[in-house]
Design an enzyme around this catalytic site. Structure first.
Site, PDB file in Angstrom:
ATOM      1  N   ASP A  19      53.477 -19.303  28.773  1.00  0.00           N
ATOM      2  CA  ASP A  19      52.754 -18.448  29.728  1.00  0.00           C
ATOM      3  C   ASP A  19      53.698 -17.802  30.738  1.00  0.00           C
ATOM      4  O   ASP A  19      53.278 -16.977  31.540  1.00  0.00           O
ATOM      5  CB  ASP A  19      51.711 -19.272  30.508  1.00  0.00           C
ATOM      6  CG  ASP A  19      50.580 -19.742  29.599  1.00  0.00           C
ATOM      7  OD1 ASP A  19      50.249 -18.995  28.665  1.00  0.00           O
ATOM      8  OD2 ASP A  19      50.050 -20.835  29.822  1.00  0.00           O
ATOM      9  N   ASP A  79      43.256 -19.330  31.612  1.00  0.00           N
ATOM     10  CA  ASP A  79      43.332 -20.178  30.432  1.00  0.00           C
ATOM     11  C   ASP A  79      42.009 -20.905  30.290  1.00  0.00           C
ATOM     12  O   ASP A  79      41.288 -21.027  31.266  1.00  0.00           O
ATOM     13  CB  ASP A  79      44.377 -21.278  30.698  1.00  0.00           C
ATOM     14  CG  ASP A  79      45.679 -20.904  30.055  1.00  0.00           C
ATOM     15  OD1 ASP A  79      45.714 -19.832  29.477  1.00  0.00           O
ATOM     16  OD2 ASP A  79      46.632 -21.684  30.141  1.00  0.00           O
ATOM     17  N   ASP A  96      49.637 -22.802  31.961  1.00  0.00           N
ATOM     18  CA  ASP A  96      50.247 -24.111  32.128  1.00  0.00           C
ATOM     19  C   ASP A  96      51.421 -24.304  31.179  1.00  0.00           C
ATOM     20  O   ASP A  96      52.271 -25.130  31.422  1.00  0.00           O
ATOM     21  CB  ASP A  96      49.208 -25.221  31.910  1.00  0.00           C
ATOM     22  CG  ASP A  96      48.477 -25.048  30.589  1.00  0.00           C
ATOM     23  OD1 ASP A  96      48.845 -24.124  29.828  1.00  0.00           O
ATOM     24  OD2 ASP A  96      47.550 -25.818  30.305  1.00  0.00           O
TER      25      ASP A  96
END
Length: 1254
Positions: free
Chosen positions: A798, A473, A794
């Site tokens: 996801d 990310d 997070d």
């Protein structure tokens, strides 16, 4: 007391409840009533609340809590609530006792064979053949009676039993300490799990276990609910209840329709507050747990620990039924007080349908089986040869006849041969492997804690060492996640720094303040700095905090606006999700009309703006031409500086006619743009160095973000993910989807294979894109190395990608509970550089196990060959059973401890990853193993056949049964052990390094084990006597043994000098499973899940347990929820089970999508398709399937969006090498946002829309 009196009076209809209420601490409601209330859903629940309590306010009143201020922090009151309503933890199953572990260790097949042999040997040694005269039996027993040695015949049997006991105790102790470690780890995870509740009117975070009935809990997107409750205020709340009901569609929760919230379910969208009504064993999760617990007790008389029982069962059922297993395991958010290690661990094992066995375990299992087979063959041949030799010698050559009184003596010989055979087997089977793996992993996990890696699945740490790709990310992992607004476009002016309030029209300032204060989650706020002179503390969503910071910079007060319009007064909230990429809030104005505030990704929100505020604060038309200009002059330059651009807009809506609030597309359109802000999220200082280390270590880092492509590219360049001049791809999710789908809109692996090798940045990506990319890379076979992928995440969205990845990293600080549940490792500091540490530890584990293998296999080869040839030539193994067991103990337990605890070094990051198909035993290791084996065999055979001449002692060969131990054989045994000891030092290096002493003192465990083993060896040789078949040696003999042993070190240098690449004949061993095997394994995926922590149950038991457990779970689930749903609910559940069975039957066929369509039409007319959570369909279906399933028919924000994007997506990625200064205007022409397109919306896949548009 008046209140209380009234509440009891109100309570008259339920007489028994009232009495109980009185006893139960004077609350106006009992545990039973709350439990029965929580079993209802929807309209029935509302009806029950109205009948019993009139409304939720009264329910709060009866629970003596305030909906606004929550409970007081009075310890006495909290304690009383715990006594009356229970504590918020589910007691864990008791861990196995030490005795149970001993009993388990005794189940080892080789040990059982040895025990039987030892017992037979014992029995026969006490048996005296009748008629004392054994002359008739030939010379087989001559010398047996020397010095009453026959009396000592029992010693060998007893010694074998004793050494078996040693091995068992050591194994049991290891298991026990491992379990203890797990519990410690678990309790740490639990202490870190906190939840937001309101106490005394302020929001505080408390540990989940401290939540009590009556608490007002704040729930938000991504939470895993820790207790049951009733919603008292909610915005656009959607809950994933699949862990309880098995239905995958998200359930809308609202005070008017369905306010019941259950523990263990996930908040997928929205926010709200609930009053907690049931905790711990009284919550829905707790009830199911208790039912399961009770059921297991009956089914399983021999109280298998949860680990083996549920764990194995759950794993096996994973494929077949997510639903029941999820009920059993996955939803357990309530942790036990002393660390419900077991449920937690099982939940992880169960709820994460683990990928194939971890890479290392697959290789080890295969290798161990191969070695075991070879050992079995050798031992069988040994026994047969010995018996034939004896029979021919006695009955053919000497011409004896078989006399009945001689039978026991012959049998004793056969038993001795049998024991020799078993000994060969014992030494051949490397039962130290699981031990080495476990010790190494447990040690690493403990140390990784210090490096901010909280490992939830042991094998993740070793898999990480093989990682070849990391999909990271951007926000919070590569960047600091401390966001600030640094540029702002407002009233036709672009300010490069935050303007003073007097530079902006006051009307606009007021609008901005309200728009930001109201349209940010009320949980986001900016607090005073912790320490003097520090930065203010950002709490909640960091992007929203940046906007609130902007309000403060403009010298305005957002808190005042919020006090004026509290959260309860918000009329309607469209919360942020990954599909909308925006958030909108509606408030009612004093005159009854409505105002909508919206904020979101600038390129998405600008398309919905028809007006823009000018310098005078008046709205003017915002034409497509103006939008293009704005994109070029404002948004792209901001994005090229790595800023995230957010647009803030509003709209006035009339009260009459009342707008249709469900038609989101119409509501959020014709907006008036107030401002576009550029938010900076600086790259973490240590990230570029960490990424450089990864690239040097052969790991490709890819950035997958929801941000704008220019922002993403700028940040990727700052981090060092892309370098000017390299050949790489940066693309958006839409373009990515266009490239990987065929004409029918199905994803094709060949198409993914064309994209991923060069892809470095995937921007504006949806969670599905992330999952598709990860799956595509893992399944790809175009490179000779299969890829091992790590993913960081997070957000709740996801989850799928984290589960699919070989190793999922969740963020400990910013991560949601859902992401943590799906992950393997939690980064407690949210920092990318901690991932590099994980890689280092992972490689270290792999190397430790290779070192151990190199050592163990050398001993195996030598011991087996010595025992085998010795037995065939001299009818007796030079190494006795007890000695072999001691060697086994050194090899297995001690060596695994010594070699598995080597600390990692930076040098580990200088080599390429091993990858999936790389063999465990490289050519260099094979060279070392065979080289050392040859040296040891030469020495031992020399000693065996000419040793008596060299040392001038009696020969030990051809000694009759029960003869005393000879010095000759003792020297062989001693030399053998000392050679192993010195070879253990050689085994510390596996890549052909010369200096084997390098860093030896940094590992005190290794030094102490080598010295300790040496000391025990002296004791055994000098004082072991008959049980160890040892005769004391003098100093000279000892020195010779030591001298030969040290020869190992010199010989090691000789071997290191031989170049490996010239030894073409050497084969590698311990490859990963072959591709076709993997296919077979996939079908039986978790069936043989070998967790070295829990030895696998036998296949038959598995099937039997699985059957029982499924039936039992289904019955319980059905009965628990029987009262809940209407008939339709039942139909859904039935079809959910059907669809899961269908998943299983169709898992192997490629026609997933056809299956889904067929099922849609047949079973689900009017009902959304519930599918099992780990079904593969939802990621292989068209995008619109996903949208309908996960978001209740919310159309794409602006469906023309799909067409415009696909129309321009051809120009979207820049493949040209970027110049160092990213001149984004090159791009501006390419990624122009076409607005105002009149193409009719086509809600089909992007490809369809592309065709229609063209």
């Amino acid at each position: 007391m008046g209140d209380l009196g009234n509440s009891t009076v109100d309570f008259h209809p339920k007489k028994p409840g009232m009495d109980k209420g009185d006893h139960e601490g004077d609350f106006g409601v009992t545990v039973e009533e709350l439990s029965s209330l929580m079993e209802l859903r929807g309209p029935e629940a509302l009806q029950k609340i109205q009948e019993n309590y009139t409304d939720t306010e009264t329910l709060c009143h009866r629970l003596k809590t305030s909906p606004a201020d929550g409970l007081s922090d009075n310890p006495a009151d909290l304690e009383k609530r715990r006594q009356v309503f229970g504590m918020n933890f589910i007691p864990p199953k008791k861990p196995k006792t030490f005795l149970q572990l001993v009993w388990e260790a005794l189940q080892d097949v080789t040990l059982i064979i040895l025990e039987i042999a030892a017992i037979i040997s014992l029995g026969l040694s006490f048996y005296q053949p009748p008629g004392g005269d054994s002359e008739a039996c030939g010379n087989v027993s001559s010398g047996a009676e020397d010095e009453g040695e026959a009396e000592a015949g029992w010693i060998e049997g007893a010694a074998i039993l004793l050494s078996v006991l040693c091995v068992v105790l050591v194994t049991a102790f290891n298991d026990w300490s491992k379990e203890k470690q797990f519990r410690g780890l678990q309790s740490r995870i639990e202490q870190e799990q906190r939840f937001a509740v309101v106490r005394n009117g302020t929001v505080i975070q408390i540990p989940v276990a401290e939540i009590v009935v009556g608490d007002i809990a704040q729930i938000k997107y991504g939470d895993l609910l820790p207790a049951d409750g009733v919603l008292i205020q909610g915005n656009d709340l959607k809950i994933d209840e699949s862990s309880l009901t098995g239905e995958s569609d998200h359930v809308r929760k609202s005070i008017a329709k369905d306010p019941m919230l259950l523990s263990g379910t996930h908040v997928m969208e929205g926010s709200g507050k609930m009053v907690v009504t049931a905790v711990g064993v009284n919550s829905q999760t707790g009830i199911i747990f208790t039912l399961l617990g009770a059921g297991e007790m009956e089914e399983e008389k021999k109280d298998c620990k949860k680990g083996k029982q549920d764990g194995t069962l759950e794993n096996n059922q994973n494929k077949a039924k997510k639903q029941d297993e999820a009920v059993a395991m996955e939803m357990q958010p309530l942790k036990s007080a002393e660390g419900g290690e077991v449920e937690e661990k099982e939940k992880k094992k169960a709820s994460v349908p683990k990928k194939e066995k971890s890479v290392l375990q697959g290789k080890l299992t295969k290798l161990a089986v191969q070695i075991g087979k070879a050992g079995l063959v050798m031992s069988a041949i040994t026994v047969i040869i010995l018996m034939l030799y004896f029979v021919i010698e006695t009955f053919v050559i000497q011409g004896m006849t078989w006399l009945t009184e001689c039978t026991p003596i012959y049998v004793q010989y056969f038993v001795k041969f049998f024991i020799i055979g078993v000994t060969v087997l014992v030494v051949a089977v490397p039962e130290g492997l699981p031990l080495a793996v476990t010790i190494s992993l447990a040690y690493s996990v403990k140390k990784m804690m210090k490096d901010n890696n909280l490992v939830r699945h042991l094998d993740a740490c070793e898999t990480m060492g093989n990682a070849t790709a990391i999909c990271s990310d951007k926000t919070g992992t590569l960047t600091t996640n401390r966001m600030t607004v640094v540029q702002i476009y407002i009233g036709d002016q672009l300010f490069r720094e935050i303007p003073r309030p007097d530079q902006i029209n006051p009307k606009i300032v007021e609008l901005i303040t309200s728009a930001i204060a109201v349209n940010c989650a009320y949980t986001s706020k900016i607090m005073a700095a912790d320490k003097e002179g520090g930065l203010p503390k950002q709490v909640g969503n960091k992007t929203e905090c940046a906007l609130l910071g902007l309000v403060l910079d403009l010298k305005q007060e957002y808190q005042a606006v919020r006090e004026q319009i509290p959260e309860e007064k918000l009329y309607k909230v469209y919360t942020f999700n990954s599909v909308r990429k925006s958030m909108s809030t509606v408030i009612q104005m004093p005159d009854g009309s409505f105002r909508l505030y919206s904020k979101g990704a600038s390129e998405i929100l600008l398309k919905k703006c028809s007006f823009v505020l000018g310098r005078d604060g008046e709205a003017r038309a915002f034409r497509p031409r103006d939008k293009d200009e704005m994109v070029k002059k404002v948004i792209e330059p901001m994005a090229c500086n790595g800023l995230r651009t957010i647009c803030i807009a509003y709209r006035e809506l009339p009260a009459d006619p009342m707008p249709d609030w469900d038609n989101e597309t119409d509501i959020v359109s014709n907006l008036i743009c107030i401002t576009v802000v550029g938010i900076e999220d600086p790259v973490r200082a240590e990230v570029p160095e960490a990424i450089r280390k990864c690239q040097r270590a052969g790991i490709t880092v890819r950035m997958v973000t929801g941000d704008n492509i220019n922002t993403a590219r700028a940040i990727a360049a700052k981090c060092g993910i892309i370098h000017p001049g390299d050949d790489f791809l940066c693309m958006e999710g839409k373009e990515f989807n266009r490239r990987i789908r065929n004409e029918k809109g199905e994803i094709e692996q060949e198409l993914i294979d064309k994209v991923w090798p060069k892809l470095r940045v995937l921007a504006r990506s949806s969670p599905t894109d992330k999952h598709t990319l990860v799956k595509g890379i893992i399944d790809s076979t175009i490179l000779e190395q299969r890829q091992v992928v790590a993913v960081t995440g997070d957000g709740t969205n996801d989850g799928p990608a984290l589960k699919k990845a070989d190793v999922g990293f969740a963020m400990g600080i910013a991560g949601t509970d859902v992401a943590k549940e799906a992950s393997d490792i939690i980064l407690t500091d949210d920092n990318f550089s901690s991932i590099v540490k994980a890689v280092m530890w992972g490689r270290n584990v792999y190397d430790s196990i290779s070192k151990f293998l190199q050592f163990q296999l050398t001993v195996n080869v030598v011991a087996v060959i010595v025992a085998f040839t010795g037995a065939c030539i001299t009818q007796d193994s030079p190494l006795k059973a007890v000695q072999m067991l001691w060697v086994n103990l050194i090899m297995d337990t001690f060596a695994s401890l010594a070699l598995a605890t080597e600390p990692p070094t930076e040098a580990l990051l200088l080599r390429k990853p091993y990858g999936r198909n790389n063999p465990l035993i490289s050519r260099t290791m094979m060279k070392n193993i065979l080289g050392h084996a040859v040296f040891q065999l030469i020495i031992i055979f020399t000693l065996l056949f000419v040793g008596e001449k060299i040392f001038d002692i009696d020969s030990g060969r051809n000694a009759p049964l029960h003869s005393p131990p000879s010095e000759h054989y003792t020297i062989i045994f001693n030399t053998f052990v000392l050679m192993q000891l010195f070879n253990e030092i050689n085994a510390r290096k596996i890549h052909g390094e010369r200096n084997v002493f390098d860093g030896i003192f940094s590992n005190p465990i290794f030094c102490s084990i080598v010295l300790g083993t040496f000391a025990i060896q002296i004791v055994i040789v000098q004082f072991g006597g008959k049980p160890f078949s040892c005769s004391p040696l003098n100093v000279e003999q000892w020195l010779w043994c030591l001298f030969v042993g040290m020869g190992e070190l010199i010989w090691g240098q000789v071997i290191a000098s031989v170049p490996t690449h010239q030894l073409k004949c050497l084969k590698e061993a311990g490859h990963g499973p072959d591709p076709d095997e993997i296919m077979d394994e996939d079908l039986a995926e978790d069936e043989d899940e070998i967790d070295h922590a829990e030895r696998e149950l036998r296949r038959g038991q598995i099937l039997w347990f699985r059957g029982l457990n499924r039936i039992q779970t289904q019955m319980e689930v059905v009965s628990t929820f029987k009262r809940s749903g209407s008939f339709q609910g039942a139909v859904r559940r039935r079809s959910s089970v059907l669809s899961q069975l269908h998943d299983v039957t169709n898992n192997s066929t490629p026609s997933h999508i056809r299956v889904v369509k067929a099922f849609r039409s047949s079973l689900y007319d009017g009902i959304d398709r519930p599918e099992s959570r780990n079904s593969i369909h939802d990621f292989q279906a068209h995008p619109e399937f996903i949208i309908t399933d996960s978001v209740h028919n919310i159309p794409l924000i602006d469906e023309t969006d799909v067409d415009d994007e696909s129309e321009r997506s051809n120009h979207n990625h820049v493949r040209v090498a970027l110049p160092v200064t990213l001149n984004c205007n090159n791009n501006a022409a390419e990624s122009r946002v076409y607005l105002g397109s009149s193409v009719s919306p086509c809600p089909v896949s992007p490809l369809h829309s592309l065709e229609t548009c063209l």
